[in-house]
Design a protein around this motif. Sequence first.
Motif, PDB file in Angstrom:
ATOM      1  N   ARG A 104       0.815  -1.216   0.000  1.00  0.00           N
ATOM      2  CA  ARG A 104       0.000   0.000   0.000  1.00  0.00           C
ATOM      3  C   ARG A 104       0.855   1.275   0.000  1.00  0.00           C
ATOM      4  O   ARG A 104       0.320   2.372  -0.092  1.00  0.00           O
ATOM      5  CB  ARG A 104      -0.903   0.018   1.236  1.00  0.00           C
ATOM      6  CG  ARG A 104      -1.928  -1.103   1.274  1.00  0.00           C
ATOM      7  CD  ARG A 104      -2.895  -0.938   2.453  1.00  0.00           C
ATOM      8  NE  ARG A 104      -2.235  -1.022   3.749  1.00  0.00           N
ATOM      9  CZ  ARG A 104      -2.143  -0.002   4.606  1.00  0.00           C
ATOM     10  NH1 ARG A 104      -2.657   1.181   4.306  1.00  0.00           N
ATOM     11  NH2 ARG A 104      -1.536  -0.169   5.774  1.00  0.00           N
ATOM     12  N   ILE A 124      -0.013   6.459   0.705  1.00  0.00           N
ATOM     13  CA  ILE A 124      -0.583   5.277   1.357  1.00  0.00           C
ATOM     14  C   ILE A 124      -1.988   5.093   0.801  1.00  0.00           C
ATOM     15  O   ILE A 124      -2.853   5.968   0.957  1.00  0.00           O
ATOM     16  CB  ILE A 124      -0.652   5.457   2.890  1.00  0.00           C
ATOM     17  CG1 ILE A 124       0.721   5.842   3.457  1.00  0.00           C
ATOM     18  CG2 ILE A 124      -1.141   4.153   3.535  1.00  0.00           C
ATOM     19  CD1 ILE A 124       0.690   6.199   4.940  1.00  0.00           C
ATOM     20  N   VAL A 125      -2.170   3.958   0.108  1.00  0.00           N
ATOM     21  CA  VAL A 125      -3.475   3.694  -0.500  1.00  0.00           C
ATOM     22  C   VAL A 125      -3.843   2.213  -0.349  1.00  0.00           C
ATOM     23  O   VAL A 125      -3.058   1.371  -0.782  1.00  0.00           O
ATOM     24  CB  VAL A 125      -3.471   4.031  -2.012  1.00  0.00           C
ATOM     25  CG1 VAL A 125      -4.857   3.815  -2.606  1.00  0.00           C
ATOM     26  CG2 VAL A 125      -3.000   5.444  -2.263  1.00  0.00           C
ATOM     27  N   SER A 143      -5.769   4.105   2.886  1.00  0.00           N
ATOM     28  CA  SER A 143      -5.386   4.390   4.274  1.00  0.00           C
ATOM     29  C   SER A 143      -6.252   3.580   5.229  1.00  0.00           C
ATOM     30  O   SER A 143      -7.453   3.383   4.997  1.00  0.00           O
ATOM     31  CB  SER A 143      -5.557   5.884   4.568  1.00  0.00           C
ATOM     32  OG  SER A 143      -4.742   6.642   3.707  1.00  0.00           O
ATOM     33  N   GLN A 144      -5.618   3.124   6.315  1.00  0.00           N
ATOM     34  CA  GLN A 144      -6.318   2.332   7.321  1.00  0.00           C
ATOM     35  C   GLN A 144      -6.112   2.976   8.693  1.00  0.00           C
ATOM     36  O   GLN A 144      -5.093   3.641   8.919  1.00  0.00           O
ATOM     37  CB  GLN A 144      -5.760   0.902   7.340  1.00  0.00           C
ATOM     38  CG  GLN A 144      -5.935   0.157   6.036  1.00  0.00           C
ATOM     39  CD  GLN A 144      -5.233  -1.189   6.024  1.00  0.00           C
ATOM     40  OE1 GLN A 144      -4.515  -1.540   6.960  1.00  0.00           O
ATOM     41  NE2 GLN A 144      -5.438  -1.942   4.951  1.00  0.00           N
ATOM     42  N   ASP A 179      -2.793   2.952  10.324  1.00  0.00           N
ATOM     43  CA  ASP A 179      -1.729   3.794   9.766  1.00  0.00           C
ATOM     44  C   ASP A 179      -1.552   5.072  10.575  1.00  0.00           C
ATOM     45  O   ASP A 179      -0.594   5.830  10.335  1.00  0.00           O
ATOM     46  CB  ASP A 179      -2.037   4.168   8.314  1.00  0.00           C
ATOM     47  CG  ASP A 179      -2.072   2.959   7.384  1.00  0.00           C
ATOM     48  OD1 ASP A 179      -2.856   2.985   6.412  1.00  0.00           O
ATOM     49  OD2 ASP A 179      -1.330   1.988   7.648  1.00  0.00           O
TER      50      ASP A 179
END
Lengths: 112, 112
Positions: free
Chosen positions: A61, A77-78, A80-81, A84
């Motif tokens: 990610r 960042i892909v 996003s969580q 993170d």
Amino acid sequence: DQQVKQNSPSLSVQEGRISILNCDYTNSMFDYFLWYKKYPAEGPTFLISISSIKDKNEDGRFTVFLNKSAKHLSLHIVPSQPGDSAVYFCAASKGGGNKLTFGTGTQLKVEL
Amino acid sequence: DVKVTQSSRYLVKRTGEKVFLECVQDMDHENMFWYRQDPGLGLRLIYFSYDVKMKEKGDIPEGYSVSREKKERFSLILESASTNQTSMYLCASSKVVPDTQYFGPGTRLTVL
């Protein structure tokens, strides 16, 4: 003399969207760049790195882009969580040396 | 699994005391580093060592000294602690250059 700068002290992003963290440097001798992530009460952990011979490096990610002419790098960042959410530091070194110069950090908050 | 340990997570000392911060790594790394982390300033390098009994000053060595008698152990010494040395202290190690630095969990030092 801050040779590595992270001008955004904080960033808030919704879960699932893209987070983009930016870093600028002034020393043209820097040739190796790293991103670290730091949770509270823990040491920084290595995330991803890039050599100056590349302009992109990807790991799951996380993608780091390097624009040498602009002396700028960014971390994407892909998606996003929430996990993170942390402080992200960029760092740079020169001439294959040991010494890392860190930026001041960006606090990322990923909201549900 | 890589491991860098620091002797204390939290430490409170009085002004003028001599303070020892210990760091041990079990990865057979040549290079070891001491940083301090302060809000708005990021991580700043105090001292580093690339071999046993070898040391080099980082960006902010004033008021600190170091000792590396064994490859796995790197000590930071505050000869006479002052209140402006209240900070988070982080130890790191790495193998060859350029390379990822692995960090310990940090020691939060408060000098009263």
